[in-house]
Design a protein around this motif. Sequence first.
Motif, PDB file in Angstrom:
ATOM      1  N   UNK A  57       0.278  12.055  16.237  1.00 34.04           N
ATOM      2  CA  UNK A  57      -0.021  10.845  14.967  1.00 34.04           C
ATOM      3  C   UNK A  57       1.818  10.475  13.900  1.00 34.04           C
ATOM      4  N   UNK A  58       2.628  11.487  14.005  1.00 32.82           N
ATOM      5  CA  UNK A  58       3.842  10.604  13.454  1.00 32.82           C
ATOM      6  C   UNK A  58       4.722   9.809  14.025  1.00 32.82           C
ATOM      7  N   UNK A  59       4.909   9.974  14.951  1.00 34.23           N
ATOM      8  CA  UNK A  59       5.464   9.397  15.554  1.00 34.23           C
ATOM      9  C   UNK A  59       4.812   7.472  15.546  1.00 34.23           C
ATOM     10  N   UNK A  60       3.421   7.706  15.955  1.00 38.88           N
ATOM     11  CA  UNK A  60       3.249   6.529  15.661  1.00 38.88           C
ATOM     12  C   UNK A  60       2.739   6.309  13.962  1.00 38.88           C
ATOM     13  N   UNK A  61       2.563   6.752  13.438  1.00 41.05           N
ATOM     14  CA  UNK A  61       2.769   6.223  12.129  1.00 41.05           C
ATOM     15  C   UNK A  61       2.308   4.787  11.667  1.00 41.05           C
ATOM     16  N   UNK A  62       3.585   4.394  12.014  1.00 40.31           N
ATOM     17  CA  UNK A  62       4.165   3.149  11.087  1.00 40.31           C
ATOM     18  C   UNK A  62       3.275   2.313  12.231  1.00 40.31           C
ATOM     19  N   UNK A 110       0.632  -1.294   0.702  1.00 37.92           N
ATOM     20  CA  UNK A 110       0.346  -0.194  -0.040  1.00 37.92           C
ATOM     21  C   UNK A 110       0.983   1.095  -0.220  1.00 37.92           C
ATOM     22  N   UNK A 111       0.537   2.531  -0.644  1.00 38.42           N
ATOM     23  CA  UNK A 111       1.440   3.755  -0.589  1.00 38.42           C
ATOM     24  C   UNK A 111       0.534   4.455   0.115  1.00 38.42           C
ATOM     25  N   UNK A 112       0.946   5.581   1.095  1.00 39.47           N
ATOM     26  CA  UNK A 112       0.558   6.315   1.400  1.00 39.47           C
ATOM     27  C   UNK A 112       0.661   8.133   0.297  1.00 39.47           C
ATOM     28  N   UNK A 113      -0.485   8.464   0.110  1.00 37.60           N
ATOM     29  CA  UNK A 113      -1.424   9.215  -0.673  1.00 37.60           C
ATOM     30  C   UNK A 113      -0.619  10.238   0.035  1.00 37.60           C
ATOM     31  N   UNK A 114       0.054  11.370  -0.898  1.00 37.10           N
ATOM     32  CA  UNK A 114       0.610  12.167  -0.125  1.00 37.10           C
ATOM     33  C   UNK A 114      -0.263  13.547   0.344  1.00 37.10           C
ATOM     34  N   UNK A 115      -0.622  13.524   1.068  1.00 41.16           N
ATOM     35  CA  UNK A 115      -1.626  15.055   1.430  1.00 41.16           C
ATOM     36  C   UNK A 115      -1.450  14.528   3.480  1.00 41.16           C
ATOM     37  N   UNK A 149      -5.573   6.369  24.246  1.00 44.02           N
ATOM     38  CA  UNK A 149      -5.584   5.669  25.140  1.00 44.02           C
ATOM     39  C   UNK A 149      -3.536   4.531  24.928  1.00 44.02           C
ATOM     40  N   UNK A 150      -3.564   4.777  23.113  1.00 42.08           N
ATOM     41  CA  UNK A 150      -2.436   3.980  22.700  1.00 42.08           C
ATOM     42  C   UNK A 150      -1.171   4.583  22.328  1.00 42.08           C
ATOM     43  N   UNK A 151      -0.856   6.246  22.383  1.00 39.79           N
ATOM     44  CA  UNK A 151      -0.137   7.012  21.943  1.00 39.79           C
ATOM     45  C   UNK A 151      -0.193   8.078  23.752  1.00 39.79           C
ATOM     46  N   UNK A 152      -0.612   8.323  23.920  1.00 46.39           N
ATOM     47  CA  UNK A 152      -0.172   8.941  25.058  1.00 46.39           C
ATOM     48  C   UNK A 152      -1.057   9.349  25.736  1.00 46.39           C
ATOM     49  N   UNK A 153      -1.048  10.216  27.390  1.00 45.86           N
ATOM     50  CA  UNK A 153      -1.748   9.911  28.213  1.00 45.86           C
ATOM     51  C   UNK A 153      -1.800  12.128  28.323  1.00 45.86           C
ATOM     52  N   UNK A 154      -1.217  12.538  27.774  1.00 45.06           N
ATOM     53  CA  UNK A 154      -1.118  14.434  28.026  1.00 45.06           C
ATOM     54  C   UNK A 154      -3.010  14.859  27.929  1.00 45.06           C
TER      55      UNK A 154
END
Length: 89
Positions: free
Chosen positions: A56-61, A1-6, A39-44
């Motif tokens: 979002x970017x840090x957890x993108x994979x 799958x590719x990511x659309x460049x948006x 719930x799954x990427x930060x608690x702030x």
Amino acid sequence: METVELEAQVLANRLGVAFSLVFQNRPIECMITITALEAYFWREPRPGDERILKTFRDGYGRIRAIAERKLLAHPVARLELTPADFSRP
């Protein structure tokens, strides 16, 4: 799958982050809920848009992997990722 460049964007209603993937040669609109990010990427509590997008970017994979698996199981034109998609049985 590719990511659309948006560029990923925080939704105006602040309920999620919108992004796109290409699946079977067509773009799929995707959204991960803020609840799933919290719930799954930060608690702030109540982060600003910049912090939400960094998370979002840090957890993108991991986000992309879950989105791809969900699309393979159930192809749709619009995909929403919720906390249930990240929980392990």
